[in-house]
Design a protein around this motif. Structure first.
Motif, PDB file in Angstrom:
ATOM      1  N   ARG A 174       0.486  -1.218   0.071  1.00  0.00           N
ATOM      2  CA  ARG A 174      -0.162  -0.389   0.113  1.00  0.00           C
ATOM      3  C   ARG A 174       0.936   1.031  -0.455  1.00  0.00           C
ATOM      4  O   ARG A 174       1.807   1.459   0.751  1.00  0.00           O
ATOM      5  N   VAL A 175       0.757   2.256  -0.410  1.00  0.00           N
ATOM      6  CA  VAL A 175       1.374   2.858  -1.063  1.00  0.00           C
ATOM      7  C   VAL A 175       0.499   4.075  -0.730  1.00  0.00           C
ATOM      8  O   VAL A 175      -0.362   4.885  -0.651  1.00  0.00           O
ATOM      9  N   THR A 176       1.207   5.566   0.128  1.00  0.00           N
ATOM     10  CA  THR A 176       0.809   6.437   0.521  1.00  0.00           C
ATOM     11  C   THR A 176       1.066   7.896  -0.227  1.00  0.00           C
ATOM     12  O   THR A 176       2.992   7.874  -0.593  1.00  0.00           O
ATOM     13  N   LEU A 177       0.363   8.715  -1.119  1.00  0.00           N
ATOM     14  CA  LEU A 177       1.271   9.475  -1.973  1.00  0.00           C
ATOM     15  C   LEU A 177       0.705  11.235  -2.089  1.00  0.00           C
ATOM     16  O   LEU A 177      -0.731  10.984  -0.819  1.00  0.00           O
ATOM     17  N   THR A 229      -3.720  20.401  -2.003  1.00  0.00           N
ATOM     18  CA  THR A 229      -3.017  19.091  -2.022  1.00  0.00           C
ATOM     19  C   THR A 229      -3.755  17.846  -1.102  1.00  0.00           C
ATOM     20  O   THR A 229      -4.940  18.261  -0.493  1.00  0.00           O
ATOM     21  N   ARG A 230      -3.669  17.033  -1.453  1.00  0.00           N
ATOM     22  CA  ARG A 230      -4.471  15.780  -0.887  1.00  0.00           C
ATOM     23  C   ARG A 230      -4.197  14.201  -0.942  1.00  0.00           C
ATOM     24  O   ARG A 230      -2.744  14.488  -1.568  1.00  0.00           O
ATOM     25  N   LEU A 231      -4.218  13.510   0.195  1.00  0.00           N
ATOM     26  CA  LEU A 231      -3.517  12.171  -0.113  1.00  0.00           C
ATOM     27  C   LEU A 231      -3.735  11.428  -1.085  1.00  0.00           C
ATOM     28  O   LEU A 231      -5.497  11.172  -0.657  1.00  0.00           O
ATOM     29  N   VAL A 232      -3.093  10.273  -1.768  1.00  0.00           N
ATOM     30  CA  VAL A 232      -3.679   9.540  -2.572  1.00  0.00           C
ATOM     31  C   VAL A 232      -3.870   8.121  -1.761  1.00  0.00           C
ATOM     32  O   VAL A 232      -2.376   8.265  -1.863  1.00  0.00           O
ATOM     33  N   GLN A 233      -4.332   7.348  -1.675  1.00  0.00           N
ATOM     34  CA  GLN A 233      -3.971   6.092  -1.019  1.00  0.00           C
ATOM     35  C   GLN A 233      -4.074   4.784  -2.112  1.00  0.00           C
ATOM     36  O   GLN A 233      -5.362   4.937  -2.594  1.00  0.00           O
ATOM     37  N   THR A 234      -3.401   3.825  -2.812  1.00  0.00           N
ATOM     38  CA  THR A 234      -3.097   2.481  -3.286  1.00  0.00           C
ATOM     39  C   THR A 234      -2.527   1.905  -2.971  1.00  0.00           C
ATOM     40  O   THR A 234      -1.490   1.583  -2.324  1.00  0.00           O
ATOM     41  N   GLU A 235      -3.031   0.552  -3.994  1.00  0.00           N
ATOM     42  CA  GLU A 235      -2.077  -0.834  -3.672  1.00  0.00           C
ATOM     43  C   GLU A 235      -1.547  -0.998  -5.053  1.00  0.00           C
ATOM     44  O   GLU A 235      -1.558  -0.332  -5.641  1.00  0.00           O
ATOM     45  N   VAL A 236      -0.496  -1.085  -4.715  1.00  0.00           N
ATOM     46  CA  VAL A 236       0.377  -1.804  -5.744  1.00  0.00           C
ATOM     47  C   VAL A 236      -0.366  -2.288  -6.540  1.00  0.00           C
ATOM     48  O   VAL A 236      -0.918  -3.843  -7.288  1.00  0.00           O
ATOM     49  N   GLY A 237      -0.479  -1.765  -8.773  1.00  0.00           N
ATOM     50  CA  GLY A 237      -1.095  -2.746  -9.409  1.00  0.00           C
ATOM     51  C   GLY A 237      -2.871  -2.282  -9.645  1.00  0.00           C
ATOM     52  O   GLY A 237      -3.617  -2.264 -11.003  1.00  0.00           O
ATOM     53  N   GLN A 238      -3.126  -1.053  -8.416  1.00  0.00           N
ATOM     54  CA  GLN A 238      -4.464  -0.290  -8.679  1.00  0.00           C
ATOM     55  C   GLN A 238      -4.906   0.620  -9.416  1.00  0.00           C
ATOM     56  O   GLN A 238      -3.690   1.562  -9.079  1.00  0.00           O
ATOM     57  N   THR A 239      -5.503   1.066 -10.228  1.00  0.00           N
ATOM     58  CA  THR A 239      -5.779   2.362 -10.632  1.00  0.00           C
ATOM     59  C   THR A 239      -6.569   3.314 -10.047  1.00  0.00           C
ATOM     60  O   THR A 239      -7.342   2.597  -9.341  1.00  0.00           O
ATOM     61  N   LYS A 264      11.435   8.279  -2.816  1.00  0.00           N
ATOM     62  CA  LYS A 264      10.052   8.520  -1.571  1.00  0.00           C
ATOM     63  C   LYS A 264      11.038  10.354  -1.288  1.00  0.00           C
ATOM     64  O   LYS A 264      12.392  10.693  -1.379  1.00  0.00           O
ATOM     65  N   ASN A 265      10.101  10.661  -1.185  1.00  0.00           N
ATOM     66  CA  ASN A 265      10.213  12.224  -0.386  1.00  0.00           C
ATOM     67  C   ASN A 265      10.802  12.899  -1.169  1.00  0.00           C
ATOM     68  O   ASN A 265      10.874  14.562  -1.530  1.00  0.00           O
ATOM     69  N   GLU A 266      10.647  12.698  -3.074  1.00  0.00           N
ATOM     70  CA  GLU A 266      11.195  13.321  -4.051  1.00  0.00           C
ATOM     71  C   GLU A 266       9.843  13.978  -5.133  1.00  0.00           C
ATOM     72  O   GLU A 266       9.691  13.268  -5.531  1.00  0.00           O
ATOM     73  N   PRO A 267       9.334  15.357  -4.998  1.00  0.00           N
ATOM     74  CA  PRO A 267       8.076  15.429  -5.619  1.00  0.00           C
ATOM     75  C   PRO A 267       8.626  15.063  -7.801  1.00  0.00           C
ATOM     76  O   PRO A 267       9.970  15.391  -7.611  1.00  0.00           O
ATOM     77  N   THR A 278       4.346  12.922  -4.797  1.00  0.00           N
ATOM     78  CA  THR A 278       5.117  13.049  -4.093  1.00  0.00           C
ATOM     79  C   THR A 278       5.403  11.383  -3.081  1.00  0.00           C
ATOM     80  O   THR A 278       3.726  11.360  -2.841  1.00  0.00           O
ATOM     81  N   PHE A 279       5.795  10.468  -3.324  1.00  0.00           N
ATOM     82  CA  PHE A 279       5.863   9.089  -2.770  1.00  0.00           C
ATOM     83  C   PHE A 279       6.009   9.480  -1.109  1.00  0.00           C
ATOM     84  O   PHE A 279       7.422   9.227  -1.369  1.00  0.00           O
ATOM     85  N   LEU A 280       4.706   9.348  -0.261  1.00  0.00           N
ATOM     86  CA  LEU A 280       5.867   9.739   0.969  1.00  0.00           C
ATOM     87  C   LEU A 280       5.923   8.310   1.637  1.00  0.00           C
ATOM     88  O   LEU A 280       6.534   8.832   2.685  1.00  0.00           O
ATOM     89  N   GLU A 281       4.968   6.817   1.808  1.00  0.00           N
ATOM     90  CA  GLU A 281       5.212   6.492   2.661  1.00  0.00           C
ATOM     91  C   GLU A 281       4.688   4.900   1.420  1.00  0.00           C
ATOM     92  O   GLU A 281       3.783   4.850   0.950  1.00  0.00           O
ATOM     93  N   ALA A 282       5.108   3.280   2.271  1.00  0.00           N
ATOM     94  CA  ALA A 282       4.403   2.005   1.677  1.00  0.00           C
ATOM     95  C   ALA A 282       4.884   1.879   2.591  1.00  0.00           C
ATOM     96  O   ALA A 282       5.518   1.571   4.029  1.00  0.00           O
ATOM     97  N   SER A 283       3.585   0.435   3.000  1.00  0.00           N
ATOM     98  CA  SER A 283       3.331  -0.068   3.613  1.00  0.00           C
ATOM     99  C   SER A 283       3.198  -1.414   2.862  1.00  0.00           C
ATOM    100  O   SER A 283       2.378  -1.918   2.309  1.00  0.00           O
TER     101      SER A 283
END
Lengths: 457, 274
Positions: free
Chosen positions: A280-283, A293-303, A346-349, A359-364
């Protein structure tokens, strides 16, 4: 055909069905078909057949059942005919063999003597009783089962080995039929499914591998932990899922599932079959037009949609991209256009795209385990059948039937012994055995082997 | 010396044995036959030692496992089982002509194994960590070896007639004896192959979740089984013997060879170890 010819045609059918020529032909056809099935890739998708063979050949393969050959109607039908052939042969031959096994060996007559393939005559100066004792001792020493019969002053010793070995072929045939029925039971009443479980996740339904439908298990299976262990050189040593089985929210059974060590619960067997992880990545998405700005959360492979007509997808995730830390491969696409791909550390716009900066903030990462779920009530039938096949083969090959007839007759100078033997399989070996038997008796009972081997009848 | 070097030496030993058997069969030196047998027993003993050494080496590497788990090790084992069954056959039937036709098999197996395949000792992947490994591999290769002997006998049978006329092969046994050895070898190989298939099925049921999934290795083992089943039925029920059964036996060996080697290199499937 008139009704009168019916019994006749039934006879012909029966004769054809119990012929070993049919068996040989079936072996040949089944072997050839099996070869074909290893040359044509099986169970691919229609698109792949189209790509490999072209339209005409692909259609032909599908119509002839060659894309799932081993489960096709004609292949199953051939196996069915083999089973009928096997049963017919066995039913036809069994009574005769059974009678031969049960009928006591008859004493040696002159007619029988002439018909037997191995014959020796021994002569000696000892009396009949004394010679008979020497023969009996030698037979026992060599492991022959025998009985003595006295007739018209002669002593007959009737010896056999591997008497029940003749039933081996029937045991083997029965075993083959049992194995195939086990397979049939499995395909009619069995279930083959799959569950994918993240750590901590539980399900009560398994997906059918073939039909694709779900099936209620009647209990819940939960994955508590999944681990991969490695050897020092990095090759995998163990894949292990710790499972709990729950009913009504209560854990009733727990156990690890490893490759080669499945776990069974209520008739369902769980196998370690695959593994992976869901990322799961947070952008952070910022729009330069001032929409904030807003946060987008998605799973790898999903649009996920970012704005009307604009979708983004984290196509891949690397925990460490070339030593520069975590990164995702981002795809941005408008409908009908090729997506624009780019790596995002990570963390580079990102470069602005349609006014958006990402910007890629986080992945779990959440590991999951893939378990095959199987229920096959036919398995035990198959094992019993396999056991019968092996038992039957052992009987047929290692307990070859051999019979020996010995007739001791008093003469003026002492005793003359007629020794005859037969073996349906392995006559040269028996010839050697009889030779050894006669030689050691010639020594022990001081007899000489006569010239009576040639046809005197 | 490490096991791989020792075993390549054994391959050369089998080559020398083979030449000795061939010259013995064609010539008239009785003593050469004894030399061939002595050399064979020596090579086979060293073959055994090589496998033992390899087993020990795996313990020294820290994981310890039986050396029966990849293409190289299987070819060492194949040479070993063929050597064993041939020695038993020679002692039992007291004939050395067969050596010229069987001994090239352990030579080729060990020689090609040493030249072509990786001899590195690697730890067992999870799918191979099973108690069924030893039983399955040994029974299969005993079966393979018995079929290799029967193939040698069949060749000798098919060439024998002609060779006798050309007074090559001085010590050829009577054709009826060859026919008998051919059957005996298959009567040993067939039950072994059957046990190999059944142990394989039991293992597959635990490892792959299905006792039979028409994997190419499984399918080809069944094809081999069918050919030898045809041999047995043709011989005992239809009364075939001699040339025809020799040809069937050679065909069975072809199927067996494809099951063993061909499947791994020409087809893809689950059974990718050896």
């Amino acid at each position: 055909m008139g009704p009168r010819s019916e019994p006749n045609s039934e006879m012909t059918l029966w004769k054809g069905l119990r012929s070993v020529r049919l068996t040989l032909v079936l072996f040949l056809i089944l072997a050839s078909a099996a070869i074909l099935g290893t040359l044509i890739p099986q169970n691919l998708s229609p698109e792949e057949y189209l790509r490999i063979y072209g339209a005409v050949a692909a259609t032909l393969l599908r119509i002839l059942g060659l894309t799932d050959l081993y489960h096709s109607a004609w292949f199953t039908g051939l196996m069915g005919v083999l089973v009928l052939n096997l049963i017919a042969c066995s039913v036809h031959r069994f009574p005769r063999t059974w009678k031969a096994v049960r009928t006591p060996q008859r004493p040696l007559t002159d007619g029988l003597w002439r018909s037997l393939p191995i014959r020796r005559i021994l002569q000696g100066g000892g009396g009949v009783e004394e010679t008979s004792r020497a023969f009996s001792a030698e037979l026992s020493r060599r492991g022959w089962a025998f009985r003595e019969e006295r007739r018209e002053g002669d002593i007959h010793l009737l010896a056999q080995k591997g008497r029940y070995g003749r039933l081996g072929v029937f045991v083997t045939h029965l075993g083959v039929v049992v194995v195939l029925s086990g397979g049939l039971v499995g395909s009619l009443f069995g279930f083959n499914g799959f569950v994918k479980l993240h750590e901590g996740e539980g399900v009560a339904v398994a997906q059918d591998q073939r039909a694709g439908a779900g099936r209620e298990l009647g209990f819940e299976v939960r994955c508590d932990a999944f681990r991969v262990a490695h050897y020092p050189d990095g090759t995998p040593r163990e894949f292990r899922s710790d499972l709990s089985f729950l009913e009504g929210g209560k854990v009733l059974f727990q156990g690890p599932v490893r490759v080669n060590h499945p776990v069974e619960y209520k008739g369902f067997v769980f196998y370690q079959s695959s593994y992976g992880s869901t990322v799961r990545v947070t952008l952070e998405a910022a729009n330069s037009s001032g929409a904030g700005t807003r946060l987008v959360q998605t799973e790898v492979g999903q649009t996920v949609p970012l704005a009307p007509g604009l979708g983004i997808q984290a196509a891949r995730y690397e925990a460490d991209a070339g030593g520069r830390g975590p990164a995702i491969l981002l795809a941005v696409a408008r409908p009908g256009q090729h997506p624009v791909l780019g790596w995002l550390l990570k963390n580079e716009p990102s470069q602005p795209f349609d006014g958006w900066t990402l910007t890629f903030l986080e992945a779990s990462e959440r590991p999951w385990t893939g378990l095959q779920v199987k229920r096959d009530p036919g398995v035990w039938v198959v094992w019993v059948g396999s056991g019968l096949v092996l038992l039957g083969c052992t009987m047929a090959f290692f307990m070859p039937h051999r019979a020996m007839w010995i007739r001791l007759r008093k003469t003026g100078e002492g005793t003359v012994c007629h020794v005859a033997a037969s073996a349906p399989k392995g006559r040269p070996a028996l010839e050697k055995t009889v030779e050894g038997f006669c030689l050691s008796l010639a020594q022990k009972a001081r007899m000489h082997i006569g010239e009576g081997v040639q046809d005197d009848g | 010396m490490d096991s791989a070097t020792l075993l390549s030496g054994v391959a050369l030993g089998y080559l020398v044995c083979w030449l000795a058997y061939v010259i013995h069969a064609a010539g008239r030196w009785v003593w050469l036959g004894r030399v061939a047998t002595a050399l064979l027993v020596l090579s086979w003993t060293l073959n055994t030692a090589g496998m033992g050494l390899r087993w020990r080496e795996s313990y020294e590497l820290g994981f310890g496992r039986i050396p029966l788990t990849n293409q190289y090790e299987s070819m060492v084992l194949f040479a070993w089982t063929v050597g064993l069954l041939y020695i038993v056959t020679e002692l039992r039937y007291r004939n050395k002509a067969l050596g010229a036709f069987v001994i090239p098999i352990p030579f080729l197996s060990l020689g090609l194994g040493s030249l072509v395949f990786e001899a590195e000792i690697r730890p067992l992947v999870p799918a191979l960590q099973s108690n069924w490994l030893t039983a399955h591999v040994i029974t299969c290769f005993m079966g393979y070896a018995a079929f290799a002997v029967s193939f040698g006998v069949s060749l000798l049978y098919l060439l024998g007639d002609r060779a006798r006329q050309a007074s090559f092969l001085k010590y050829l046994p009577p054709l009826s004896v060859l026919d008998e050895i051919n059957y005996r070898a298959i009567a040993v190989g067939f039950p072994f192959l059957s046990v190999g298939i059944v142990t394989g099925a039991i293992w597959a049921d635990a490892a792959w979740g299905s006792y039979w999934s028409w994997d190419p290795k499984e399918t080809w083992s069944l094809i081999t089984w069918l050919v030898y089943a045809a041999f047995l039925h043709a011989r005992f029920v239809r009364g075939w013997s001699g040339r025809r059964t020799a040809i069937l036996s050679a065909a069975g060996f072809g199927a067996m060879l494809f099951t063993y080697v061909g499947v791994n290199f020409l087809l893809s499937g689950l059974h990718s170890y050896a």
